[in-house]
Design an enzyme around this catalytic site. Structure first.
Site, short mmCIF file in Angstrom:
data_model
loop_
_atom_site.label_atom_id
_atom_site.label_comp_id
_atom_site.label_asym_id
_atom_site.label_seq_id
_atom_site.Cartn_x
_atom_site.Cartn_y
_atom_site.Cartn_z
N ASP A 1 0.84 -1.19 0.00
CA ASP A 1 0.00 0.00 0.00
C ASP A 1 0.88 1.25 0.00
O ASP A 1 1.99 1.23 -0.55
CB ASP A 1 -0.94 -0.04 1.22
CG ASP A 1 -2.29 0.60 0.94
OD1 ASP A 1 -2.33 1.84 0.82
OD2 ASP A 1 -3.30 -0.12 0.85
N HIS A 7 -3.91 6.05 3.57
CA HIS A 7 -4.63 4.86 3.11
C HIS A 7 -4.03 3.57 3.68
O HIS A 7 -4.74 2.71 4.22
CB HIS A 7 -4.59 4.83 1.58
CG HIS A 7 -5.42 3.78 0.94
ND1 HIS A 7 -4.97 2.50 0.73
CD2 HIS A 7 -6.68 3.82 0.42
CE1 HIS A 7 -5.91 1.80 0.11
NE2 HIS A 7 -6.96 2.57 -0.08
N ASN A 60 -13.67 0.32 -7.57
CA ASN A 60 -14.78 1.23 -7.29
C ASN A 60 -15.31 1.91 -8.55
O ASN A 60 -15.77 3.04 -8.50
CB ASN A 60 -14.33 2.33 -6.32
CG ASN A 60 -13.93 1.80 -4.97
OD1 ASN A 60 -14.17 0.65 -4.65
ND2 ASN A 60 -13.31 2.64 -4.17
N SER A 90 -11.40 -0.71 -1.14
CA SER A 90 -10.11 -0.70 -0.41
C SER A 90 -10.30 -1.04 1.05
O SER A 90 -9.39 -1.58 1.69
CB SER A 90 -9.47 0.69 -0.49
OG SER A 90 -8.78 0.88 -1.68
#
Length: 320
Positions: free
Chosen positions: A50, A87, A179, A246
């Site tokens: 990530d 994130h 998404n 996510s």
């Protein structure tokens, strides 16, 4: 091909300074029931590929066993995994935030994390090569699970080959489905690496178990998990509610740690990647949405117990 891959777009719903609760998504998938029976992910290592991680966050103290930077952030310093986006820290918290009596708690609060930074900057973009190198590093470190809440529109053969190598090494690879959904289950939206057959592709539902309007639909979706208004850690000893697939994927990554720990006791041996996948799918409940949206259904870790209880309450069939 170099190419670029990005964070799957996500939504910041709310920033919170203090928290003290079991996040609703963690509760919805029944993780606390596993904790009560002594299963908290101990002995399992999850690689989080990530934007890095705030390893000083109090809820992540002691959970990170290793780290490596494969991006060009901080002049490519391989030992600097500063999270400029937030994130990666959020994903890490959903997986394994500690049970410390404060803040939040992750799905597998005793699992170990290997933080592998493969996305750079505040927007979280990266080269395919960074992700490939991150996967190969995770394999070298003999992790049990790889969690990737990232994606791109393009197939990249070395990325696919690295994932196949991980699965061949009995590593479960979990990916956010994406998404780009249009609320139409009959149209396909593909994100790589989520649509590779070898990975566990995770779509999103809200906390009322409704399919999220943004979740990708395609025939590679394996299951769904909570992905809206998900409370977790962010840098600076803070918390935030974020939405997106996510946020769904780390629920499954953490659940796999619980399942692996439980099944290792049950079977008295380590399970193969295929066996672990079968045990995961056994712990899903169909919600009634098309398969392209929900795959096998909602991650519900206690599903086998519910089935046993149901069968126990059924009268025995009469013969003759």
């Amino acid at each position: 091909m170099q190419g670029e891959i990005r964070l799957i777009p996500y939504f910041m719903d709310e920033m919170i300074v203090d928290a003290n609760e079991i996040p609703k998504g963690v509760d919805l998938i029944q993780a606390p029931s596993m904790w009560k029976n002594g299963y908290k992910g101990k002995g399992t290592t999850i690689a989080v590929l990530d934007t890095g991680c705030d390893m000083n966050h109090p809820d992540l103290a002691g959970r990170v066993k290793g780290f490596r930077n494969f991006t060009d952030d901080d002049n490519g310093d391989k030992d600097n995994v500063t999270d400029y986006s937030g994130h990666g820290t959020h994903v890490a918290g959903t997986i394994a935030a500690s049970e410390n009596g404060d803040g939040v708690i992750g799905v597998a609060p005793l699992a170990d994390l290997l933080v592998i930074k493969v996305l750079a900057g505040s927007r979280g973009s990266g080269k395919y090569d960074w992700i490939v190198n991150g996967i190969l590093y995770a394999i070298e470190q003999k992790v049990d699970i790889i969690s990737m809440s990232l994606g791109g529109p393009t197939d990249h053969k070395p990325l696919h080959e690295a994932i196949q190598k991980a699965v061949d090494a009995n590593i479960s690879v979990v990916c956010a489905a994406g998404n780009e959904g249009d609320s139409n289950s009959s149209t396909d939206e593909f994100s790589f690496p989520a649509c590779y057959n070898e990975v566990i592709s995770v779509g999103a539902i809200d906390l009322q178990r409704k399919s999220s309007y943004f979740t990708n639909s395609n025939n590679e979706v394996d299951l769904v998990a909570p992905g809206e208004q998900i409370l977790s850690t962010i840098p600076g000893e803070k918390y935030a509610k974020l939405s997106g697939t996510s946020m769904s994927a780390p629920h499954v990554s953490g659940a796999l740690a619980l399942i692996k720990e439980f099944e290792q006791v049950s079977f008295d041996r380590k399970l193969s990647e295929t066996e672990v996948y079968a045990q995961l799918i056994k712990r899903t409940v169909p919600l009634g949405f098309p398969k392209t949206l929900e795959g096998n259904g909602l991650l519900f870790i206690t599903a086998p117990d519910l089935l046993k209880e149901h069968l126990r309450n059924q009268p025995l069939a009469q013969i003759g």
